[in-house]
Scaffold this motif. Structure first.
Motif, PDB file in Angstrom:
ATOM      1  N   GLY A 177       0.826  -1.198   0.000  1.00 16.26           N
ATOM      2  CA  GLY A 177       0.000   0.000   0.000  1.00 16.26           C
ATOM      3  C   GLY A 177       0.860   1.247   0.000  1.00 16.26           C
ATOM      4  O   GLY A 177       2.092   1.173   0.007  1.00 16.26           O
ATOM      5  N   LEU A 178       0.208   2.384   0.020  1.00 14.68           N
ATOM      6  CA  LEU A 178       0.926   3.646   0.145  1.00 14.68           C
ATOM      7  C   LEU A 178       1.596   3.704   1.515  1.00 14.68           C
ATOM      8  O   LEU A 178       1.058   3.206   2.497  1.00 14.68           O
ATOM      9  N   ALA A 179       2.718   4.330   1.571  1.00 16.76           N
ATOM     10  CA  ALA A 179       3.419   4.502   2.840  1.00 16.76           C
ATOM     11  C   ALA A 179       2.689   5.552   3.672  1.00 16.76           C
ATOM     12  O   ALA A 179       2.097   6.487   3.131  1.00 16.76           O
ATOM     13  N   ILE A 180       2.732   5.386   4.979  1.00 17.18           N
ATOM     14  CA  ILE A 180       2.146   6.382   5.865  1.00 17.18           C
ATOM     15  C   ILE A 180       2.808   7.722   5.576  1.00 17.18           C
ATOM     16  O   ILE A 180       4.026   7.827   5.505  1.00 17.18           O
ATOM     17  N   GLY A 181       1.982   8.722   5.379  1.00 13.13           N
ATOM     18  CA  GLY A 181       2.493  10.059   5.072  1.00 13.13           C
ATOM     19  C   GLY A 181       2.462  10.395   3.594  1.00 13.13           C
ATOM     20  O   GLY A 181       2.650  11.556   3.225  1.00 13.13           O
ATOM     21  N   ASN A 182       2.228   9.389   2.709  1.00 15.35           N
ATOM     22  CA  ASN A 182       2.147   9.701   1.281  1.00 15.35           C
ATOM     23  C   ASN A 182       0.950  10.595   0.965  1.00 15.35           C
ATOM     24  O   ASN A 182       1.043  11.491   0.139  1.00 15.35           O
ATOM     25  N   LEU A 183      -0.194  10.319   1.617  1.00 15.35           N
ATOM     26  CA  LEU A 183      -1.343  11.206   1.459  1.00 15.35           C
ATOM     27  C   LEU A 183      -1.110  12.383   2.393  1.00 15.35           C
ATOM     28  O   LEU A 183      -0.964  12.210   3.595  1.00 15.35           O
ATOM     29  N   ARG A 184      -1.060  13.583   1.846  1.00 19.31           N
ATOM     30  CA  ARG A 184      -0.608  14.740   2.617  1.00 19.31           C
ATOM     31  C   ARG A 184      -1.709  15.436   3.407  1.00 19.31           C
ATOM     32  O   ARG A 184      -1.474  15.915   4.506  1.00 19.31           O
ATOM     33  N   GLN A 185      -2.895  15.564   2.829  1.00 19.20           N
ATOM     34  CA  GLN A 185      -3.976  16.282   3.492  1.00 19.20           C
ATOM     35  C   GLN A 185      -5.261  16.039   2.728  1.00 19.20           C
ATOM     36  O   GLN A 185      -5.240  15.480   1.640  1.00 19.20           O
ATOM     37  N   VAL A 186      -6.375  16.444   3.306  1.00 20.87           N
ATOM     38  CA  VAL A 186      -7.635  16.390   2.574  1.00 20.87           C
ATOM     39  C   VAL A 186      -7.597  17.514   1.552  1.00 20.87           C
ATOM     40  O   VAL A 186      -7.371  18.679   1.908  1.00 20.87           O
ATOM     41  N   HIS A 187      -7.797  17.209   0.293  1.00 21.21           N
ATOM     42  CA  HIS A 187      -7.767  18.210  -0.766  1.00 21.21           C
ATOM     43  C   HIS A 187      -9.074  18.985  -0.820  1.00 21.21           C
ATOM     44  O   HIS A 187      -9.097  20.210  -0.865  1.00 21.21           O
ATOM     45  N   HIS A 188     -10.194  18.263  -0.832  1.00 23.19           N
ATOM     46  CA  HIS A 188     -11.496  18.914  -0.810  1.00 23.19           C
ATOM     47  C   HIS A 188     -12.561  17.925  -0.360  1.00 23.19           C
ATOM     48  O   HIS A 188     -12.339  16.727  -0.346  1.00 23.19           O
ATOM     49  N   ILE A 189     -13.678  18.465   0.009  1.00 22.92           N
ATOM     50  CA  ILE A 189     -14.854  17.684   0.372  1.00 22.92           C
ATOM     51  C   ILE A 189     -15.965  18.176  -0.534  1.00 22.92           C
ATOM     52  O   ILE A 189     -16.146  19.385  -0.710  1.00 22.92           O
ATOM     53  N   GLY A 234     -23.755  28.157 -12.111  1.00 22.15           N
ATOM     54  CA  GLY A 234     -24.490  28.035 -10.856  1.00 22.15           C
ATOM     55  C   GLY A 234     -24.646  26.607 -10.372  1.00 22.15           C
ATOM     56  O   GLY A 234     -25.443  26.334  -9.471  1.00 22.15           O
ATOM     57  N   LYS A 235     -23.881  25.692 -10.940  1.00 23.19           N
ATOM     58  CA  LYS A 235     -23.995  24.280 -10.566  1.00 23.19           C
ATOM     59  C   LYS A 235     -23.056  23.880  -9.434  1.00 23.19           C
ATOM     60  O   LYS A 235     -23.229  22.837  -8.824  1.00 23.19           O
ATOM     61  N   VAL A 236     -22.044  24.719  -9.155  1.00 18.97           N
ATOM     62  CA  VAL A 236     -21.078  24.440  -8.093  1.00 18.97           C
ATOM     63  C   VAL A 236     -20.735  25.756  -7.409  1.00 18.97           C
ATOM     64  O   VAL A 236     -20.647  26.800  -8.048  1.00 18.97           O
ATOM     65  N   THR A 237     -20.559  25.687  -6.104  1.00 22.44           N
ATOM     66  CA  THR A 237     -20.025  26.806  -5.321  1.00 22.44           C
ATOM     67  C   THR A 237     -18.929  26.235  -4.435  1.00 22.44           C
ATOM     68  O   THR A 237     -19.066  25.133  -3.919  1.00 22.44           O
ATOM     69  N   ASN A 238     -17.857  26.999  -4.277  1.00 24.11           N
ATOM     70  CA  ASN A 238     -16.713  26.539  -3.494  1.00 24.11           C
ATOM     71  C   ASN A 238     -16.516  27.435  -2.275  1.00 24.11           C
ATOM     72  O   ASN A 238     -16.558  28.657  -2.399  1.00 24.11           O
ATOM     73  N   PHE A 239     -16.292  26.802  -1.140  1.00 22.83           N
ATOM     74  CA  PHE A 239     -15.928  27.503   0.082  1.00 22.83           C
ATOM     75  C   PHE A 239     -14.585  26.962   0.528  1.00 22.83           C
ATOM     76  O   PHE A 239     -14.181  25.876   0.125  1.00 22.83           O
ATOM     77  N   VAL A 240     -13.908  27.707   1.380  1.00 23.30           N
ATOM     78  CA  VAL A 240     -12.641  27.226   1.921  1.00 23.30           C
ATOM     79  C   VAL A 240     -12.649  27.445   3.432  1.00 23.30           C
ATOM     80  O   VAL A 240     -13.143  28.462   3.926  1.00 23.30           O
ATOM     81  N   THR A 241     -12.138  26.444   4.141  1.00 25.05           N
ATOM     82  CA  THR A 241     -12.035  26.542   5.592  1.00 25.05           C
ATOM     83  C   THR A 241     -10.747  27.289   5.933  1.00 25.05           C
ATOM     84  O   THR A 241      -9.853  27.403   5.090  1.00 25.05           O
ATOM     85  N   VAL A 287     -10.975  22.826   0.883  1.00 22.57           N
ATOM     86  CA  VAL A 287     -12.046  23.338   0.028  1.00 22.57           C
ATOM     87  C   VAL A 287     -13.288  22.473   0.208  1.00 22.57           C
ATOM     88  O   VAL A 287     -13.215  21.246   0.221  1.00 22.57           O
ATOM     89  N   LEU A 288     -14.424  23.131   0.354  1.00 24.61           N
ATOM     90  CA  LEU A 288     -15.719  22.478   0.434  1.00 24.61           C
ATOM     91  C   LEU A 288     -16.476  22.845  -0.833  1.00 24.61           C
ATOM     92  O   LEU A 288     -16.794  24.014  -1.053  1.00 24.61           O
ATOM     93  N   ASP A 289     -16.722  21.856  -1.684  1.00 22.47           N
ATOM     94  CA  ASP A 289     -17.450  22.065  -2.930  1.00 22.47           C
ATOM     95  C   ASP A 289     -18.909  21.687  -2.716  1.00 22.47           C
ATOM     96  O   ASP A 289     -19.209  20.601  -2.222  1.00 22.47           O
ATOM     97  N   LEU A 290     -19.810  22.586  -3.090  1.00 23.33           N
ATOM     98  CA  LEU A 290     -21.231  22.289  -3.060  1.00 23.33           C
ATOM     99  C   LEU A 290     -21.688  22.076  -4.496  1.00 23.33           C
ATOM    100  O   LEU A 290     -21.517  22.965  -5.339  1.00 23.33           O
ATOM    101  N   PHE A 291     -22.248  20.906  -4.780  1.00 25.05           N
ATOM    102  CA  PHE A 291     -22.744  20.579  -6.113  1.00 25.05           C
ATOM    103  C   PHE A 291     -24.266  20.641  -6.090  1.00 25.05           C
ATOM    104  O   PHE A 291     -24.905  19.960  -5.282  1.00 25.05           O
ATOM    105  N   TRP A 292     -24.829  21.453  -6.965  1.00 22.95           N
ATOM    106  CA  TRP A 292     -26.277  21.649  -7.017  1.00 22.95           C
ATOM    107  C   TRP A 292     -26.949  20.433  -7.635  1.00 22.95           C
ATOM    108  O   TRP A 292     -26.689  20.079  -8.790  1.00 22.95           O
ATOM    109  N   GLU A 293     -27.789  19.788  -6.850  1.00 22.71           N
ATOM    110  CA  GLU A 293     -28.588  18.645  -7.292  1.00 22.71           C
ATOM    111  C   GLU A 293     -30.033  18.944  -6.917  1.00 22.71           C
ATOM    112  O   GLU A 293     -30.511  18.544  -5.859  1.00 22.71           O
TER     113      GLU A 293
END
Length: 153
Positions: free
Chosen positions: A11-23, A62-69, A74-80
């Motif tokens: 598997g990937l080594a611990i630490g290879n994934l650096r952070q959450v990129h977006h939700i 108007g189908k996506v809006t992005n926020f950042v913490t 990044v928090l992406d809102l997808f319009w459904e």
């Protein structure tokens, strides 16, 4: 129901994934969700050149809006617009995700609780106090469970 797990030889080594990129969350009403995440929770909405180039067209439509913490997630809102949870009662979990938690300084926790109450945000439970800190659990406009939590004083 059992899901067959593939055999992992390496598997990937611990630490290879650096952070959450977006939700990314699906939302039924973009205006209500933007108000909730931007005005009530105080997240910064990305505009203009801040919008990721891969999403500029969807944002313009108007189908996506992005926020950042504040930590840069990044928090992406997808319009459904046809979105509805399988159960109208938000207490009935309808996704594999349990909740999304936001951290706040302990001295601001009570203020956050009051903001939620003053904006008639539906509270699931809390505030609760645990050895790990305090938290309050509540729902976004689409019934997704969120938490605001702080470390112990």
């Amino acid at each position: 129901m059992t899901i067959n797990q593939p055999i992992v030889t390496q598997g990937l080594a611990i630490g290879n994934l650096r952070q959450v990129h977006h939700i990314a969350l699906n939302v039924k009403d973009m205006a209500i969700s933007c108000h909730f995440y931007g005005k009530i929770l105080g997240l910064h909405e990305l505009t203009g050149d801040e919008v990721p180039s891969t999403l500029k067209t969807l944002v313009a439509e108007g189908k996506v809006t992005n926020f950042v913490t504040p930590d840069g997630t990044v928090l992406d809102l997808f319009w459904e617009p046809d979105l509805s949870p399988p159960n109208a009662d938000p207490k009935q979990q309808f996704t594999r995700a349990n909740h999304l938690a936001f951290d706040i300084a302990p001295e601001l926790f009570e203020q956050a609780v009051e903001v939620l109450k003053n904006n008639q945000v539906i509270i699931d439970h809390g505030p609760v106090t645990r050895p790990t800190g305090r938290g309050i659990y509540f729902y976004d406009p689409d019934g997704f469970l969120l938490e605001i939590r702080c470390d112990p004083n």
